[in-house]
Design a protein around this motif. Structure first.
Motif, short mmCIF file in Angstrom:
data_model
loop_
_atom_site.label_atom_id
_atom_site.label_comp_id
_atom_site.label_asym_id
_atom_site.label_seq_id
_atom_site.Cartn_x
_atom_site.Cartn_y
_atom_site.Cartn_z
N THR A 117 0.73 -1.04 0.03
CA THR A 117 -0.03 -0.22 0.06
C THR A 117 0.77 1.05 -0.19
OG1 THR A 117 -0.09 -0.01 2.44
CG2 THR A 117 -1.79 -1.15 1.28
N LEU A 118 0.16 2.28 -0.49
CA LEU A 118 0.82 3.80 -0.52
C LEU A 118 0.01 4.49 0.87
CD1 LEU A 118 1.23 6.37 -3.13
CD2 LEU A 118 0.28 6.94 -1.03
N ARG A 119 1.02 4.65 1.84
CA ARG A 119 0.23 5.17 3.11
C ARG A 119 0.60 6.56 3.07
NH1 ARG A 119 2.49 3.60 8.82
NH2 ARG A 119 4.50 4.10 7.69
N SER A 120 -0.32 7.56 3.59
CA SER A 120 -0.08 8.99 3.79
C SER A 120 -0.77 9.24 5.21
CB SER A 120 -0.94 9.65 2.69
OG SER A 120 -0.63 9.27 1.45
N TRP A 121 -0.17 10.36 5.88
CA TRP A 121 -0.78 10.81 7.16
C TRP A 121 -0.72 12.02 7.27
CZ3 TRP A 121 3.62 7.89 6.15
CH2 TRP A 121 4.70 8.47 5.97
N LEU A 122 -1.77 12.73 8.10
CA LEU A 122 -1.88 13.98 8.18
C LEU A 122 -2.04 14.34 9.74
CD1 LEU A 122 -2.06 16.80 6.65
CD2 LEU A 122 -4.46 16.29 6.72
N PRO A 123 -1.30 15.11 10.37
CA PRO A 123 -1.44 15.63 11.66
C PRO A 123 -2.37 16.94 11.44
CG PRO A 123 0.87 15.44 11.37
CD PRO A 123 0.11 15.47 10.19
N MET A 124 -3.50 17.10 12.44
CA MET A 124 -4.13 18.17 12.37
C MET A 124 -4.50 18.77 13.87
SD MET A 124 -6.92 16.56 9.84
CE MET A 124 -7.11 15.24 10.75
N GLY A 125 -3.50 19.32 14.47
CA GLY A 125 -3.56 19.84 15.80
C GLY A 125 -3.76 18.37 16.86
N SER A 126 -4.94 18.22 17.38
CA SER A 126 -5.01 17.16 18.21
C SER A 126 -5.64 15.92 17.51
CB SER A 126 -5.87 17.53 19.48
OG SER A 126 -7.15 18.02 18.97
N ASP A 127 -5.83 15.97 16.38
CA ASP A 127 -6.49 15.15 15.46
C ASP A 127 -5.37 14.38 14.16
OD1 ASP A 127 -8.65 15.64 16.75
OD2 ASP A 127 -9.77 16.46 15.38
N TYR A 128 -5.56 13.31 14.15
CA TYR A 128 -4.71 12.88 12.94
C TYR A 128 -5.25 11.99 12.21
CZ TYR A 128 -1.28 13.95 16.92
OH TYR A 128 -0.59 14.58 17.75
N ILE A 129 -4.74 11.90 10.81
CA ILE A 129 -5.44 10.57 9.77
C ILE A 129 -4.09 9.78 9.22
CG2 ILE A 129 -6.43 10.40 7.60
CD1 ILE A 129 -8.27 12.54 8.00
N ILE A 130 -4.39 8.56 9.18
CA ILE A 130 -3.34 7.64 8.56
C ILE A 130 -4.38 6.67 7.43
CG2 ILE A 130 -1.56 5.90 8.58
CD1 ILE A 130 -1.38 6.65 11.64
N MET A 131 -3.99 6.86 6.31
CA MET A 131 -4.67 6.09 5.33
C MET A 131 -4.01 5.81 4.20
SD MET A 131 -7.09 9.05 3.61
CE MET A 131 -6.24 10.19 2.25
N ASN A 132 -4.53 4.54 3.71
CA ASN A 132 -3.73 3.71 2.48
C ASN A 132 -4.66 3.34 1.47
OD1 ASN A 132 -4.35 0.74 2.73
ND2 ASN A 132 -3.53 1.21 5.03
N TYR A 133 -4.12 2.95 0.24
CA TYR A 133 -4.62 2.33 -0.95
C TYR A 133 -3.65 1.26 -1.48
CZ TYR A 133 -3.10 5.92 -4.11
OH TYR A 133 -2.44 6.56 -5.01
N SER A 134 -4.09 0.35 -2.06
CA SER A 134 -3.18 -0.78 -2.89
C SER A 134 -2.33 0.09 -4.23
CB SER A 134 -3.68 -1.86 -3.14
OG SER A 134 -3.88 -2.73 -1.95
N VAL A 135 -1.15 -0.38 -4.05
CA VAL A 135 -0.40 -0.03 -5.53
C VAL A 135 0.37 -1.13 -5.89
CG1 VAL A 135 -0.24 2.34 -4.75
CG2 VAL A 135 1.63 0.86 -4.03
N LYS A 136 0.98 -1.21 -7.10
CA LYS A 136 1.75 -2.30 -7.63
C LYS A 136 3.12 -2.00 -7.35
CE LYS A 136 -0.34 -4.94 -11.33
NZ LYS A 136 -0.58 -4.80 -12.85
N HIS A 137 3.91 -3.06 -6.89
CA HIS A 137 5.02 -2.76 -6.68
C HIS A 137 5.89 -4.24 -7.11
CE1 HIS A 137 9.15 -2.64 -4.47
NE2 HIS A 137 9.14 -1.39 -4.75
N PRO A 138 7.18 -4.12 -7.60
CA PRO A 138 7.86 -5.23 -7.89
C PRO A 138 7.87 -6.53 -6.91
CG PRO A 138 9.11 -3.60 -8.64
CD PRO A 138 8.12 -3.02 -7.79
#
Length: 269
Positions: A117-138
């Motif tokens: 997966t390609l994972r991304s994250w974002l801190p927003m003060g006292s809140d946070y998001i971590i999310m992902n979706y599938s990608v192709k890799h060797p």
């Protein structure tokens, strides 16, 4: 994000859409609510048991930033997450996105699954998001597993006080196969609540564990600490579900619970 047609780093609109879905209850069926944990399910294709699942848990005595650290700390996850078979980071894309591998145990007698997966994250003060979706890799699929597809999976952490937070886990995963109907029921009634409670216990133990294990190493907070190789976005492509093998496990009966599984009371050292 599920409508994407190329590999892209999520932007503010994507994070906003993910948060909105985490907070919405429209179209969701509540299947479990007990002791501060709630689970909802949305059946998308009942004949294939393709579904979305959403879990929410109130975390007392756990600051939002601690939970955020626990979800990022791959070495600690290997200690507390008994569903993990293998997990590692492959490379970094930006200061707040990377690519990684995760393989997990499925309820017996189903085959185990893995994803890249390609994972991304974002801190927003006292809140946070971590999310992902599938990608192709060797990195090739393993012969003893089924390569699944994360259409959209992630966590929303919301701080509710100096030492308390709420976590919402949202997952839409194509398991690449026809699953028995008991799988959805077991996931929502037993497996998801159990996983959330295990995560909560891991959070309570994390500060003491981290003090003994590279306490200042937190590349998700301090990108300059990252030891991962830089991965060009051009090396990745979308992992389309229809390019992977489907298997039919719909007739498999539910196995009796494996009592040899690690106890929730296992210590994390």
């Amino acid at each position: 994000m599920s409508g994407r047609d190329s590999v892209q780093i999520p932007d503010d609109r994507d994070f906003g859409a993910f948060r909105a879905e985490c907070e919405s209850e429209r179209g969701w069926s509540l299947t479990y609510s007990k002791a501060g944990v709630a689970v909802w399910v949305q059946l998308l294709e009942p004949e294939r048991s393709l579904h979305k699942i959403k879990c929410r848990m109130e975390c007392k005595d756990v600051p939002a930033e601690t939970l955020y650290d626990v979800l990022h700390d791959i070495e600690y996850r290997k200690k507390w997450d008994t569903n993990v078979i293998e997990t590692f980071d492959i490379g970094k894309l930006t200061v707040n996105s990377d690519v990684g591998y995760y393989a997990w145990k499925c309820p017996k007698p189903l085959k185990n699954r893995d994803v890249i997966t390609l994972r991304s994250w974002l801190p927003m003060g006292s809140d946070y998001i971590i999310m992902n979706y599938s990608v192709k890799h060797p990195y090739p699929p393993r012969k003893d597993m089924v390569r699944a597809v994360s259409i959209q999976t992630g966590y929303l952490i919301e701080g509710t006080g100096a030492k308390s937070c709420t976590i919402t886990y949202l997952a839409q995963v194509d398991p690449k196969g026809s699953l028995p109907k008991w799988v959805v029921n077991k996931s929502s009634q037993f497996l998801a609540p159990k996983a959330m409670k295990k995560m909560y216990k891991a959070c309570l133990k994390y500060p003491a564990w981290k003090e003994r294990h590279d306490p200042h190493f937190k590349p998700w907070l301090f990108p300059e600490q990252s030891r991962l190789p830089v991965l060009p976005l051009s090396e990745l492509s979308l992992q389309h579900a229809d390019s992977l093998e489907n298997i039919d496990e719909s007739a498999l009966p539910e196995a009796k619970d494996d009592r040899a599984e690690a106890s929730d009371e296992d210590s994390v050292n």
